[in-house]
Design a protein around this motif. Sequence first.
Motif, PDB file in Angstrom:
ATOM      1  N   SER A   1       8.289  -2.149  32.277  1.00 22.28           N
ATOM      2  CA  SER A   1       8.855  -0.835  31.936  1.00 22.28           C
ATOM      3  C   SER A   1       8.944   0.044  33.175  1.00 22.28           C
TER       4      SER A   1
ATOM      5  N   ARG B   1       0.200   6.929  35.172  1.00 22.66           N
ATOM      6  CA  ARG B   1       1.626   7.280  35.029  1.00 22.66           C
ATOM      7  C   ARG B   1       1.795   8.787  34.915  1.00 22.66           C
ATOM      8  N   ASP B   2       0.978   9.419  34.080  1.00 22.37           N
ATOM      9  CA  ASP B   2       1.101  10.864  33.862  1.00 22.37           C
ATOM     10  C   ASP B   2       0.806  11.636  35.155  1.00 22.37           C
TER      11      ASP B   2
ATOM     12  N   SER C   1      12.089   2.233  29.279  1.00 18.44           N
ATOM     13  CA  SER C   1      11.443   3.291  30.051  1.00 18.44           C
ATOM     14  C   SER C   1       9.941   3.375  29.820  1.00 18.44           C
ATOM     15  N   SER C   2       9.526   3.343  28.564  1.00 15.17           N
ATOM     16  CA  SER C   2       8.139   3.644  28.221  1.00 15.17           C
ATOM     17  C   SER C   2       7.263   2.396  28.165  1.00 15.17           C
TER      18      SER C   2
ATOM     19  N   ASP D   1       7.745   3.007  33.370  1.00 14.84           N
ATOM     20  CA  ASP D   1       6.399   3.556  33.521  1.00 14.84           C
ATOM     21  C   ASP D   1       5.515   2.628  34.349  1.00 14.84           C
TER      22      ASP D   1
ATOM     23  N   MET E   1      -1.813   4.549  31.548  1.00 17.36           N
ATOM     24  CA  MET E   1      -0.971   5.661  31.111  1.00 17.36           C
ATOM     25  C   MET E   1      -1.371   6.969  31.799  1.00 17.36           C
TER      26      MET E   1
END
Length: 309
Positions: A229, A302-303, A131-132, A231, A299
């Motif tokens: 991933s 993604r957030d 996932s990450s 993400d 990242m």
Amino acid sequence: MRITAVTCVKNEGPFLLEWIAFNRLIGVTDHLFYSNDCTDGTDRLLDALAARGLCMHLPNPAEGRNYQMEALKAARRQDVVTEADWVWVADVDEFLNIHVGDHTIPALIDACGDPRAISVTFQFFANDGVSSFVDKPVIEQFHRSHNPDLWCGETAIEVKSLVRHDFPLQYYGAHRPFQKGKAKPVWTDGSGRKVQHKFLVAANPRRIRRFPAHGARDFATLNHYALRSLDSYLVKNDRGDVNRENRAFDDTYWRERNDPAWEDKSIQRYVPDLRKALAELKKDKEIKALHEECVALHMAKRDTLLARP
């Protein structure tokens, strides 16, 4: 032997150093990158690498929206391509896993009998529940795939190709070269067998860039990490296709490639040397900082996406 890898990128910043380092391990001497519309620092990292002689970085010349084909057309005029002994057209999520000799491209060429082209079969590696996003080599994280002889019920699987300098080239395709006129160059699969005639002359519309995978990977496989991933897939889905406009990476694309039926860790033979090569690249403080900026922006995207309803 001079071997040039040619690729198109958009928002691949976190994965650039691994791909370059890996390719150098297998014998690639030069990299030609075309980038377009990057928002994650990919272009800045490539510029810094280019300033150090580690790649050549150009803006994508596409006037339309068929980014890859227009870039490949432009690449033929670059010295880094015209002066190469071999050209390798591939994407940043594709890794040439060589099973013979010292596991380098020259060893593959020798095993295949030094043909004018070698087409190596894809093996699509699954997400397999990762996932990450973590900043570590992709080839180390994912080791399950579909049955290499069968993908989505198809026995014929796509390829990518190495092309020798004297191939009677009409133009580079994303998956295979196309030859001039009725030329029939010596051209093998990843087992050193001659490719099928209909593939060679592009006579079968369904098989222009694929042929049966069974028995075609004795000397090499093309490990394709199209998902990575969850993400990273989310970020990729938002970005869209690097190579052409209006192609979505949706849940169908995910389901087709997320088949973990088969375990294959053979590419991990490269991991110890890859780690050392990455550490060497990151000794350069600017390269390390630009890589970390790409990771942070990846990242952050993604957030942002996860915050949407």
